[in-house]
Design an enzyme around this catalytic site. Structure first.
Site, PDB file in Angstrom:
ATOM      1  N   ASP A  67       0.867  -1.092  -0.015  1.00 45.23           N
ATOM      2  CA  ASP A  67       0.094  -0.008   0.046  1.00 45.23           C
ATOM      3  C   ASP A  67       0.804   1.359   0.058  1.00 45.23           C
ATOM      4  OD1 ASP A  67       0.961  -0.218   2.543  1.00 45.23           O
ATOM      5  OD2 ASP A  67      -0.953  -0.364   3.598  1.00 45.23           O
ATOM      6  N   ASN A 136      -7.137  -0.625  13.913  1.00 46.02           N
ATOM      7  CA  ASN A 136      -8.343  -0.798  13.612  1.00 46.02           C
ATOM      8  C   ASN A 136      -8.802  -2.005  12.934  1.00 46.02           C
ATOM      9  OD1 ASN A 136      -7.481  -0.154  10.986  1.00 46.02           O
ATOM     10  ND2 ASN A 136      -8.641   1.688  10.822  1.00 46.02           N
ATOM     11  N   HIS A 138      -7.309  -2.943  10.382  1.00 45.60           N
ATOM     12  CA  HIS A 138      -6.837  -2.723   8.790  1.00 45.60           C
ATOM     13  C   HIS A 138      -5.737  -3.663   8.360  1.00 45.60           C
ATOM     14  CE1 HIS A 138      -4.128   0.894   8.735  1.00 45.60           C
ATOM     15  NE2 HIS A 138      -3.495  -0.137   9.266  1.00 45.60           N
ATOM     16  N   GLU A 143      -9.719  -0.734   4.966  1.00 45.08           N
ATOM     17  CA  GLU A 143      -9.975  -0.268   6.161  1.00 45.08           C
ATOM     18  C   GLU A 143     -11.596  -0.656   6.242  1.00 45.08           C
ATOM     19  OE1 GLU A 143      -7.906   1.499   7.702  1.00 45.08           O
ATOM     20  OE2 GLU A 143      -7.428   3.426   6.815  1.00 45.08           O
TER      21      GLU A 143
HETATM   22  P1  PGA Z   1       2.090  -0.868  12.676  1.00 46.84           P
HETATM   23  O1  PGA Z   1       0.589  -0.416  12.047  1.00 46.84           O
HETATM   24  O2  PGA Z   1       2.007  -0.958  14.252  1.00 46.84           O
HETATM   25  O3  PGA Z   1       2.563  -1.884  11.862  1.00 46.84           O
HETATM   26  O4  PGA Z   1       2.768   0.486  12.369  1.00 46.84           O
HETATM   27  C1  PGA Z   1      -0.252   0.473  12.970  1.00 46.84           C
HETATM   28  C2  PGA Z   1      -1.573   0.530  12.170  1.00 46.84           C
HETATM   29  O5  PGA Z   1      -1.652   0.524  11.189  1.00 46.84           O
HETATM   30  O6  PGA Z   1      -2.612   0.983  13.020  1.00 46.84           O
END
Ligand code: PGA
Length: 240
Positions: A67, A136, A138, A143
């Site tokens: 992404d 959340n 995702h 999302e």
């Molecule tokens: P990460 O992802 O902990 O891998 O940085 C955080 C998120 O997408 O909420």
């Protein structure tokens, strides 16, 4: 969904990296997709070390970006491109043609989606995808509320994702949209790893495991994949 709980973050990253190494050993020209974000940073380090030690040979492998924030490029600190190149691609002896990554600076996001869809189609299938679970739920920029039928697509970012993003950028930035592989694309992968680390992810990890498959929690949409493993450290698995 298989669940594999490791003692701590280093053990988790070593185990996830080993999955990638095993994939490349079985198929040297594998197509590999590893998320950006903080979660896989230790996996990148473990894979760079394995490459340097000769335990994995990426010379015929291909890498796919998961992404990107629309409007941000490689020079923007905290963009996916900046993070993944800085921690991974720049440290490996890769050729440009081995990497397909969304260009967040594109002025034609639809064409960019088509370009990445075509790259995946040319390789037939993603061989292994390592996803981090967001706060959340995702996965990539899929999302809450996402359709499970999407391939590459442009996304309106969830407020939680926008709030979390400050930790990558070091300051609030006006990013409202992202571009991402879709759930349909991810589900077509041969092997999936859902990864989470740390106590702050324990609630969403428990929800991922305990909630019926629902677009409200995108991480649940891949639970019934035939070859998916949830790999977490003890802190992230603390509510299981
Ligand atoms: P990460 O992802 O902990 O891998 O940085 C955080 C998120 O997408 O909420």
């Amino acid at each position: 969904m298989n669940i594999d709980i490791k003692q701590d973050y280093p053990e988790l990253c070593a185990a996830v990296a080993q999955q990638v190494i095993d994939c490349v050993a079985a198929k040297p020209d594998a197509l590999i997709c590893i998320a950006g974000g903080d979660t896989p940073l230790g996996v990148f380090a473990a894979l760079v070390e394995a490459s340097n030690d000769g335990r994995v040979d990426f010379s015929r492998a291909f890498f796919l970006g998961l992404d990107e924030w629309l409007g941000l490029g490689r020079d923007d600190k905290g963009s996916c491109r900046e993070m993944v190149w800085h921690h991974f691609f720049d440290k490996l002896p890769l050729r440009d043609e081995q990497i397909c990554f969304f260009d967040g600076l594109t002025n034609d996001p639809a064409a960019e989606c088509q370009r990445v869809d075509a790259f995946i189609a040319a390789h037939q299938q993603i061989d292994i995808v390592v996803l981090g679970i967001g706060m959340n739920g995702h996965i990539g920029f899929n999302e809450p509320g996402v359709s499970a039928e999407n391939t590459c697509h442009v996304v309106d970012l969830d407020p939680v994702t926008q709030a979390v993003s400050v930790k990558y950028f070091g300051e609030p930035r006006d990013v409202k949209q992202g571009i991402s592989l879709g759930i349909k694309t991810l589900r077509a992968a041969k092997r999936m790893i859902l990864m989470a680390s740390g106590e702050k992810k324990s609630a969403i990890v428990a929800k991922t495991v305990q909630t019926e498959s629902s677009s409200d929690i995108p991480s649940t949409l891949v639970k019934d994949h035939p070859n998916v493993t949830l790999m977490v450290d003890r802190a992230a698995g603390g509510q299981l």
